[in-house]
Design an enzyme around this catalytic site. Structure first.
Site, PDB file in Angstrom:
ATOM      1  CB  THR A   1      -0.976  -0.028   1.288  1.00 37.64           C
ATOM      2  OG1 THR A   1      -1.845  -1.089   1.052  1.00 37.64           O
ATOM      3  CG2 THR A   1      -1.613   1.289   1.516  1.00 37.64           C
TER       4      THR A   1
ATOM      5  CB  THR B   1       1.208  -0.031   4.854  1.00 42.38           C
ATOM      6  OG1 THR B   1       1.433  -1.307   4.147  1.00 42.38           O
ATOM      7  CG2 THR B   1       2.654   0.209   5.712  1.00 42.38           C
TER       8      THR B   1
ATOM      9  N   GLY C   1     -10.586  -3.006   2.996  1.00 37.60           N
ATOM     10  CA  GLY C   1      -9.577  -2.756   4.134  1.00 37.60           C
ATOM     11  C   GLY C   1      -9.681  -1.638   5.030  1.00 37.60           C
ATOM     12  CG  ASP C   2      -6.006  -0.749   6.925  1.00 39.60           C
ATOM     13  OD1 ASP C   2      -5.976  -1.390   5.865  1.00 39.60           O
ATOM     14  OD2 ASP C   2      -4.960   0.226   7.277  1.00 39.60           O
TER      15      ASP C   2
HETATM   16  N1  ASP Z   1      -3.748  -2.445   4.739  1.00 37.87           N
HETATM   17  C1  ASP Z   1      -3.882  -2.758   3.407  1.00 37.87           C
HETATM   18  C2  ASP Z   1      -5.368  -3.538   3.243  1.00 37.87           C
HETATM   19  O1  ASP Z   1      -5.400  -4.483   4.335  1.00 37.87           O
HETATM   20  C3  ASP Z   1      -2.869  -3.564   2.790  1.00 37.87           C
HETATM   21  C4  ASP Z   1      -1.750  -3.133   2.624  1.00 37.87           C
HETATM   22  O2  ASP Z   1      -1.294  -2.222   3.525  1.00 37.87           O
HETATM   23  O3  ASP Z   1      -1.000  -3.293   1.725  1.00 37.87           O
HETATM   24  O4  ASP Z   1      -6.238  -3.500   2.534  1.00 37.87           O
END
Ligand code: ASP
Length: 352
Positions: A217, A268, A247-248
Site C-alpha cells: 500500500t 499499511t 480494508g483499513d
Molecule cells: N492495509 C491494506 C489492506 O488491508 C493492505 C496494505 O497495507 O498493503 O487493504
C-alpha cells in the site's frame, strides 16, 4: 544629524533577522510509505532495490517541492501518492493486487487536519488515481466515503475518465495471486485448519495461512508551512481478498487520520487488524490525550498493541512540529522522509 540612513540600515537588519527566524519557525516535513511486509534482503535484487529507492525518492521530492513552495500539505500528500500510484512497483493504482476472482478493487482516503474533512473511496475498479477521487469526494460531495459503482458514477460527474479494468493487470501481481491461491487451497485441505474454523470457506484461509505478504500500500503524511497536517493512503488491498472486501485504507481513524496540532498517520498492513485496533486514531489519541511523543505513541501501537494482537504492518506518522515516526513490525517497510532544509532519507529495512 540625519539618522535616516542609520535607521534604514537598522530596519533592514531587523527585517532580515526576523524573517530568518520567521522562516525557521515554520518547519515543514513529509513522510511516505510504499507498504510493509516480508521484504527480505535476499528477496530483492540490487536492481529492484534501486528501482524502489528511486521511485520513493521521486515521490518524496514531489511532495517536498509543494511544501517548500509554500503549498498545502493536502496537495503534497496527493502528488506524492500519485507518483507511487503510477508505478507498477507498489500495490496502488497501476500496481494494484488481484482479488481472489482476478479483479482489482482499490481503496483510498485522504484527511485534512485543518478542517477535519475527509474523503474516501472503496472498491473502485476503473479509477487510475484513487487518491484523486477520494479528494474529490471530500471537496465536492457532502459525503465522506463512496464505494464501488456509486463512487465511479460520482467520478464521471467530476469529469474523471474511467480506465478499463485491464489497465491494472501486471504479470508480477498475477503470479502473486497464483501463489496465494495455492497456499489458500493447501490451508483449506488441512484438517487442522478445517477443525479450527469448522468449515472450509476459502477466504477464511487468508487469516490462517502463514502471512508472507508484501503489503505494498502507499501513503503520505505532511506538515506544511502554515502548520496544517494531512494524511492520505491508497491501496489495491490484499492479494486474493474476497471480492467486496474493504480494508483499513479508506477507513478514517484506521488507515488514515490527520488533526492539526496533534498528528497525521497513514498505515499499511493487515487491514482487518488496523480497523479493529483503530490504529491511526489510537496513535493520535495517545499524542493528544496522553501527551506522548509521536515516536512513542506510534511505537506503542505498532510494536506492542498490534504485535500482541497478531497484526502485522507499520505506519508513517508526523506531529505538528514535523517530527516523524515510521515504526513497523514486519521485516521491512518501503519509506522515505524529508524535513525542511534536509535531504531525503529513503529506507527499506530497519537499518537502511
Ligand atoms: N492495509 C491494506 C489492506 O488491508 C493492505 C496494505 O497495507 O498493503 O487493504
Amino acid at each position: 544629524m540625519n539618522y535616516s540612513p542609520i535607521l534604514a540600515a537598522g530596519l533592514l537588519v531587523f527585517v532580515a533577522v526576523s524573517s530568518t527566524s520567521f522562516a525557521a519557525e515554520k518547519p515543514f516535513s513529509i513522510a511516505i510509505h510504499g507498504g510493509a511486509g516480508t521484504i527480505s534482503k535476499a528477496s530483492l535484487t540490487e536492481s529492484q532495490q534501486k528501482a524502489y529507492r528511486a521511485k520513493l525518492q521521486e515521490a518524496i521530492d514531489a511532495g517536498y517541492k509543494v511544501l517548500a513552495n509554500g503549498g498545502d500539505s493536502l496537495d503534497a500528500v496527493q502528488v506524492s501518492i500519485n507518483v507511487l500510484e503510477n508505478s507498477p512497483l507498489f500495490n496502488a493504482g497501476l500496481g494494484a493486487v488481484y482479488t481472489y476472482d482476478g479483479a482489482h478493487e482499490m481503496d483510498s482516503s485522504i484527511m485534512d487536519g485543518k478542517t477535519m474533512n475527509a474523503g474516501a473511496v472503496a472498491g473502485v475498479r476503473h479509477i487510475k488515481n484513487p487518491i484523486d477521487l477520494a479528494k474529490a469526494v471530500m471537496e465536492k460531495s457532502p459525503h465522506v466515503m463512496l464505494s464501488g459503482q456509486g463512487a465511479e458514477e460520482f467520478a464521471l460527474t467530476q469529469g474523471y475518465q474511467l480506465v478499463p479494468a485491464n489497465h491494472f493487470d501486471t504479470e508480477s501481481r498475477y503470479q502473486q495471486l497464483q501463489n496465494a491461491k495455492e497456499k489458500i487451497n493447501k490451508a483449506e485441505s488441512n484438517p487442522e485448519y478445517q477443525a479450527s474454523t469448522g468449515h472450509n470457506y476459502k477466504q477464511s484461509a487468508l487469516d490462517y495461512m502463514e502471512l508472507d505478504y508484501k503489503f505494498g500500500t502507499v501513503g503520505a503524511v505532511a506538515l506544511d508551512q502554515q502548520g496544517n497536517l494531512a494524511a492520505g493512503t491508497s491501496t489495491g488491498g490484499m492479494t486474493a481478498k474476497r471480492f467486496g472486501r474493504i480494508g483499513d485504507s479508506p477507513v478514517i481513524g484506521a488507515g488514515t487520520y490527520a488533526e492539526n496540532g496533534v498528528c497525521a498517520v497513514s498505515a499499511t498492513g493487515h487491514g482487518e487488524f488496523f480497523i479493529r485496533y483503530h490504529v491511526a486514531g489510537d496513535i493520535c489519541a495517545k499524542v493528544k490525550y496522553q501527551k506522548k511523543s509521536i515516536i512513542q505513541a506510534a511505537d506503542e501501537v505498532i510494536n506492542q498493541r498490534l504485535i500482541t494482537a497478531g497484526g502485522s504492518g507499520g505506519v508513517i506518522a508526523i506531529d505538528h512540529r514535523g517530527n516523524i515516526a515510521t515504526p513497523f513490525n514486519t521485516e521491512g517497510m518501503y519509506r522515505a522522509t524529508r524535513k525542511s532544509g534536509e535531504e531525503a532519507q529513503v529506507m527499506i529495512w530497519r537499518d537502511k
